[in-house]
Motif scaffolding. Structure first.
Motif, PDB file in Angstrom:
ATOM      1  N   UNK A  55       0.833  -1.204   0.000  1.00  0.00           N
ATOM      2  CA  UNK A  55       0.000   0.000   0.000  1.00  0.00           C
ATOM      3  C   UNK A  55       0.868   1.256   0.000  1.00  0.00           C
ATOM      4  N   UNK A  56       1.921   1.252   0.795  1.00  0.00           N
ATOM      5  CA  UNK A  56       2.797   2.420   0.846  1.00  0.00           C
ATOM      6  C   UNK A  56       3.495   2.604  -0.507  1.00  0.00           C
ATOM      7  N   UNK A  57       3.975   1.523  -1.103  1.00  0.00           N
ATOM      8  CA  UNK A  57       4.578   1.628  -2.437  1.00  0.00           C
ATOM      9  C   UNK A  57       3.569   2.201  -3.429  1.00  0.00           C
ATOM     10  N   UNK A  58       2.352   1.676  -3.405  1.00  0.00           N
ATOM     11  CA  UNK A  58       1.301   2.106  -4.331  1.00  0.00           C
ATOM     12  C   UNK A  58       1.018   3.602  -4.157  1.00  0.00           C
ATOM     13  N   UNK A  59       0.810   4.019  -2.921  1.00  0.00           N
ATOM     14  CA  UNK A  59       0.502   5.417  -2.611  1.00  0.00           C
ATOM     15  C   UNK A  59       1.645   6.345  -3.015  1.00  0.00           C
ATOM     16  N   UNK A  85      -3.369   5.399  -8.122  1.00  0.00           N
ATOM     17  CA  UNK A  85      -3.103   4.217  -7.310  1.00  0.00           C
ATOM     18  C   UNK A  85      -3.822   3.003  -7.902  1.00  0.00           C
ATOM     19  N   UNK A  86      -3.262   1.843  -7.695  1.00  0.00           N
ATOM     20  CA  UNK A  86      -3.879   0.601  -8.141  1.00  0.00           C
ATOM     21  C   UNK A  86      -4.852   0.036  -7.109  1.00  0.00           C
ATOM     22  N   UNK A  87      -4.823   0.561  -5.899  1.00  0.00           N
ATOM     23  CA  UNK A  87      -5.624   0.054  -4.794  1.00  0.00           C
ATOM     24  C   UNK A  87      -7.119  -0.070  -5.118  1.00  0.00           C
ATOM     25  N   UNK A  88      -7.758   0.883  -5.797  1.00  0.00           N
ATOM     26  CA  UNK A  88      -9.189   0.718  -6.078  1.00  0.00           C
ATOM     27  C   UNK A  88      -9.521  -0.572  -6.835  1.00  0.00           C
ATOM     28  N   UNK A  89      -8.596  -1.067  -7.628  1.00  0.00           N
ATOM     29  CA  UNK A  89      -8.820  -2.312  -8.369  1.00  0.00           C
ATOM     30  C   UNK A  89      -8.676  -3.553  -7.480  1.00  0.00           C
ATOM     31  N   UNK A 125      -0.660 -10.925  -5.927  1.00  0.00           N
ATOM     32  CA  UNK A 125      -1.173 -10.257  -7.125  1.00  0.00           C
ATOM     33  C   UNK A 125      -1.124  -8.750  -6.996  1.00  0.00           C
ATOM     34  N   UNK A 126      -1.552  -8.253  -5.835  1.00  0.00           N
ATOM     35  CA  UNK A 126      -1.509  -6.806  -5.613  1.00  0.00           C
ATOM     36  C   UNK A 126      -0.068  -6.323  -5.621  1.00  0.00           C
ATOM     37  N   UNK A 127       0.811  -7.046  -4.942  1.00  0.00           N
ATOM     38  CA  UNK A 127       2.203  -6.604  -4.912  1.00  0.00           C
ATOM     39  C   UNK A 127       2.823  -6.641  -6.310  1.00  0.00           C
ATOM     40  N   UNK A 128       2.548  -7.672  -7.071  1.00  0.00           N
ATOM     41  CA  UNK A 128       3.110  -7.760  -8.427  1.00  0.00           C
ATOM     42  C   UNK A 128       2.616  -6.608  -9.302  1.00  0.00           C
ATOM     43  N   UNK A 129       1.337  -6.250  -9.160  1.00  0.00           N
ATOM     44  CA  UNK A 129       0.781  -5.138  -9.942  1.00  0.00           C
ATOM     45  C   UNK A 129       1.456  -3.822  -9.554  1.00  0.00           C
ATOM     46  N   UNK A 130       1.627  -3.605  -8.260  1.00  0.00           N
ATOM     47  CA  UNK A 130       2.292  -2.381  -7.796  1.00  0.00           C
ATOM     48  C   UNK A 130       3.759  -2.392  -8.218  1.00  0.00           C
ATOM     49  N   UNK A 162      15.157  11.054  -2.835  1.00  0.00           N
ATOM     50  CA  UNK A 162      14.963  10.766  -1.414  1.00  0.00           C
ATOM     51  C   UNK A 162      13.698   9.941  -1.202  1.00  0.00           C
ATOM     52  N   UNK A 163      12.623  10.257  -1.915  1.00  0.00           N
ATOM     53  CA  UNK A 163      11.380   9.497  -1.766  1.00  0.00           C
ATOM     54  C   UNK A 163      11.576   8.049  -2.182  1.00  0.00           C
ATOM     55  N   UNK A 164      12.272   7.820  -3.277  1.00  0.00           N
ATOM     56  CA  UNK A 164      12.483   6.456  -3.750  1.00  0.00           C
ATOM     57  C   UNK A 164      13.378   5.651  -2.806  1.00  0.00           C
ATOM     58  N   UNK A 165      14.422   6.268  -2.293  1.00  0.00           N
ATOM     59  CA  UNK A 165      15.288   5.569  -1.341  1.00  0.00           C
ATOM     60  C   UNK A 165      14.529   5.285  -0.047  1.00  0.00           C
ATOM     61  N   UNK A 166      13.742   6.239   0.412  1.00  0.00           N
ATOM     62  CA  UNK A 166      12.925   6.044   1.613  1.00  0.00           C
ATOM     63  C   UNK A 166      11.923   4.912   1.412  1.00  0.00           C
ATOM     64  N   UNK A 167      11.288   4.893   0.257  1.00  0.00           N
ATOM     65  CA  UNK A 167      10.319   3.854  -0.062  1.00  0.00           C
ATOM     66  C   UNK A 167      10.982   2.480  -0.118  1.00  0.00           C
ATOM     67  N   UNK A 168      12.138   2.409  -0.741  1.00  0.00           N
ATOM     68  CA  UNK A 168      12.878   1.147  -0.817  1.00  0.00           C
ATOM     69  C   UNK A 168      13.308   0.685   0.574  1.00  0.00           C
ATOM     70  N   UNK A 169      13.764   1.606   1.399  1.00  0.00           N
ATOM     71  CA  UNK A 169      14.169   1.280   2.759  1.00  0.00           C
ATOM     72  C   UNK A 169      12.989   0.735   3.562  1.00  0.00           C
ATOM     73  N   UNK A 170      11.845   1.384   3.463  1.00  0.00           N
ATOM     74  CA  UNK A 170      10.649   0.957   4.190  1.00  0.00           C
ATOM     75  C   UNK A 170      10.218  -0.441   3.729  1.00  0.00           C
ATOM     76  N   UNK A 171      10.166  -0.645   2.419  1.00  0.00           N
ATOM     77  CA  UNK A 171       9.747  -1.940   1.875  1.00  0.00           C
ATOM     78  C   UNK A 171      10.708  -3.046   2.294  1.00  0.00           C
TER      79      UNK A 171
END
Length: 187
Positions: A55-59, A85-89, A125-130, A162-171
């Motif tokens: 969800x965080x990656x998607x957002x 976002x892909x979440x609604x699907x 499936x959700x993770x692969x789509x994101x 910075x956002x991408x590195x932060x996102x990768x670190x969180x994931x």
């Protein structure tokens, strides 16, 4: 070596690819009941960890892509739901008892405990789509995009890099937690 190769994008793609592989391994062969096992009364379970990191990656990737498409970055003291976002699907397949745009950020132990049983195929499936969306956005980055401000709600404002590195670190942290819980679940 090509002079025009975008090394930053290549490194980010490798990192997010490793997260995807680790998500696959964390979910592999587990039943919905095993995905909900908590190693302690207030600990997170695998289903919630994988849902949350996805969800965080998607957002965040939707917000980053929106700004890179020419829209203004979010301003101070706002909580905007980024388009794209892909979440609604996927939302109905999870049937979560949370707000429709919840990402898991700041959720209580009780909320984690209310996560319903889901099949690992839905989580995967959700993770692969994101992940496909993350790959698409990162693959389209130009080196100059990495310095663009994508969020003005922080001081200093957040750049794409910075956002991408932060996102990768969180994931990476959350998929590591999921792998740890898997080891406990499987004994």
């Amino acid at each position: 070596m090509s002079a025009d190769q975008n090394w930053a994008a290549d490194i980010l793609l490798d990192g997010f690819g490793r997260v995807q592989e680790s998500v696959e391994h964390a979910l592999l062969g587990l039943s919905p009941e095993q995905l909900l096992q908590r190693p302690g009364p207030h600990a997170n379970h695998i289903a919630w960890l994988v849902w949350h990191l996805t969800r965080v990656e998607d957002d965040h990737i939707a917000a980053l892509a929106h700004v890179l498409e020419g829209h203004e970055p979010p301003k101070a003291r706002t909580r905007e739901v980024p388009p794209g976002q892909l979440w609604p699907q996927w939302r109905d397949r999870f049937a979560l008892p949370y707000g429709e745009w919840a990402t898991g950020y700041g959720q209580s132990s009780d909320e984690v405990g209310n996560f319903p049983a889901v099949d690992s195929k839905v989580l995967r499936g959700y993770h692969d789509a994101v992940h496909a969306r993350v790959t698409e956005v990162i693959s389209g980055l130009q080196p100059e995009d990495l310095g663009r401000i994508v969020d003005e709600r922080w001081s200093p404002p957040v750049t794409a890099a910075v956002r991408l590195v932060s996102l990768l670190n969180d994931a990476t942290q959350h998929v590591g937690q999921a792998a740890y819980v898997r080891g406990i679940v499987l004994g």
